[in-house]
Design a protein around this motif. Structure first.
Motif, short mmCIF file in Angstrom:
data_model
loop_
_atom_site.label_atom_id
_atom_site.label_comp_id
_atom_site.label_asym_id
_atom_site.label_seq_id
_atom_site.Cartn_x
_atom_site.Cartn_y
_atom_site.Cartn_z
N UNK A 84 0.81 -1.22 0.00
CA UNK A 84 0.00 0.00 0.00
C UNK A 84 0.85 1.27 0.00
N UNK A 85 2.14 1.09 -0.16
CA UNK A 85 3.03 2.25 -0.17
C UNK A 85 2.73 3.14 -1.37
N UNK A 86 2.84 4.43 -1.12
CA UNK A 86 2.69 5.40 -2.20
C UNK A 86 3.62 6.58 -1.93
N UNK A 87 3.67 7.51 -2.85
CA UNK A 87 4.62 8.62 -2.70
C UNK A 87 4.26 9.53 -1.53
N UNK A 88 2.99 9.63 -1.23
CA UNK A 88 2.55 10.44 -0.10
C UNK A 88 3.18 9.94 1.20
N UNK A 89 3.15 8.64 1.37
CA UNK A 89 3.71 8.03 2.58
C UNK A 89 5.23 8.03 2.55
N UNK A 90 5.77 7.70 1.38
CA UNK A 90 7.22 7.69 1.24
C UNK A 90 7.82 9.07 1.51
N UNK A 91 7.15 10.07 0.98
CA UNK A 91 7.66 11.43 1.16
C UNK A 91 7.57 11.88 2.62
N UNK A 92 6.61 11.33 3.37
CA UNK A 92 6.52 11.63 4.80
C UNK A 92 7.77 11.11 5.52
N UNK A 93 8.17 9.92 5.12
CA UNK A 93 9.39 9.32 5.68
C UNK A 93 10.61 10.17 5.31
N UNK A 94 10.63 10.66 4.08
CA UNK A 94 11.73 11.53 3.66
C UNK A 94 11.74 12.82 4.47
N UNK A 95 10.56 13.32 4.79
CA UNK A 95 10.44 14.56 5.56
C UNK A 95 10.99 14.41 6.97
N UNK A 96 10.87 13.21 7.51
CA UNK A 96 11.46 12.95 8.83
C UNK A 96 12.98 13.07 8.79
N UNK A 97 13.54 12.92 7.63
CA UNK A 97 14.99 13.04 7.46
C UNK A 97 15.47 14.50 7.57
N UNK A 98 14.55 15.42 7.39
CA UNK A 98 14.95 16.83 7.44
C UNK A 98 15.55 17.18 8.80
N UNK A 99 14.84 16.77 9.85
CA UNK A 99 15.31 17.05 11.21
C UNK A 99 16.56 16.26 11.56
N UNK A 100 16.66 15.10 10.97
CA UNK A 100 17.84 14.26 11.20
C UNK A 100 19.02 14.73 10.38
N UNK A 101 18.74 15.67 9.51
CA UNK A 101 19.75 16.26 8.65
C UNK A 101 20.43 15.24 7.72
N UNK A 102 19.66 14.26 7.33
CA UNK A 102 20.14 13.32 6.33
C UNK A 102 19.82 13.86 4.95
N UNK A 103 18.64 14.45 4.86
CA UNK A 103 18.17 15.03 3.59
C UNK A 103 17.62 16.43 3.83
N UNK A 104 17.47 17.16 2.75
CA UNK A 104 16.60 18.32 2.78
C UNK A 104 15.97 18.51 1.42
N UNK A 105 14.95 19.30 1.38
CA UNK A 105 14.21 19.53 0.13
C UNK A 105 14.87 20.65 -0.66
N UNK A 106 14.96 20.44 -1.95
CA UNK A 106 15.37 21.52 -2.82
C UNK A 106 14.12 22.27 -3.23
N UNK A 107 13.90 23.37 -2.60
CA UNK A 107 12.66 24.11 -2.78
C UNK A 107 12.54 24.67 -4.20
N UNK A 108 11.35 24.57 -4.71
CA UNK A 108 11.10 25.07 -6.05
C UNK A 108 11.24 24.00 -7.12
N UNK A 109 12.10 23.02 -6.83
CA UNK A 109 12.28 21.93 -7.79
C UNK A 109 11.43 20.73 -7.37
N UNK A 110 10.58 20.36 -8.28
CA UNK A 110 9.62 19.30 -8.05
C UNK A 110 10.29 17.95 -7.85
N UNK A 111 9.89 17.24 -6.81
CA UNK A 111 10.41 15.89 -6.51
C UNK A 111 11.92 15.86 -6.36
N UNK A 112 12.47 16.97 -5.95
CA UNK A 112 13.92 17.07 -5.84
C UNK A 112 14.36 17.22 -4.39
#
Length: 139
Positions: A84-112
């Motif tokens: 049942x995985x989808x991008x909505x859920x996957x991206x939530x997991x990616x968002x948790x990485x922001x605080x962990x400083x593993x990832x961050x979003x490239x703002x303005x660039x779609x899916x980047x």
DNA sequence: AGCGGAACGG
DNA sequence: CCGTTCCGCT
């Protein structure tokens, strides 16, 4: 047919990586944990066959674009046995990485998104201590 | 599209 | 801890 959803891990690793070796190191953990999402992302990025699905963005080091979010989610769901995985859920997991400083979003660039190599290097080099808000052990 | 709280589970 | 699921908000 097999679901192929057991503990299948470890790519061959006999190609030209455009990525440092420490990045997809087998997590220095005692028990052996489950695959982490950012490991999986790195795994896909490593392989040419997924270039139409996810690929490095030339220019910024560590930046990547998810060209086919549905497919990446499907592959991730397959690996984790979560149909049942989808991008909505996957991206939530990616968002948790922001605080962990593993990832961050490239703002303005779609899916980047972009990997934070500084943080990434930490599990492999524990002596590099940049603890932002952790408890400083007597060291 | 992207964010982040909240509950929940291995 | 590391997501997964769900969802309201921008």
């Amino acid at each position: 047919m097999k679901t192929g959803c057991s503990i299948v891990e470890k790519p061959e690793g006999g190609g030209g990586y455009h990525f440092p070796d420490w990045a997809y190191k087998t997590e220095s953990s005692p028990g052996s944990r489950q695959i982490q999402l950012w490991h999986f992302i790195l795994e896909l990025l490593q392989k040419e066959e997924f270039r139409h699905v996810i690929a490095w963005q030339q220019g910024e080091y560590g930046e990547f674009v998810i060209k086919d979010p549905d497919e990446v989610a499907r592959l991730w769901g397959r690996r984790k046995c979560k149909p049942q995985m989808n991008y909505d859920k996957l991206s939530r997991a990616l968002r948790y990485y922001y605080n962990k400083r593993i990832l961050h979003k490239t703002k303005g660039k779609r899916f980047t998104y972009k990997f934070n190599f500084n943080k990434l290097v930490m599990p492999n080099y524990p002596f590099i201590n940049i603890r932002p808000n952790g408890k400083q052990e007597t060291n």
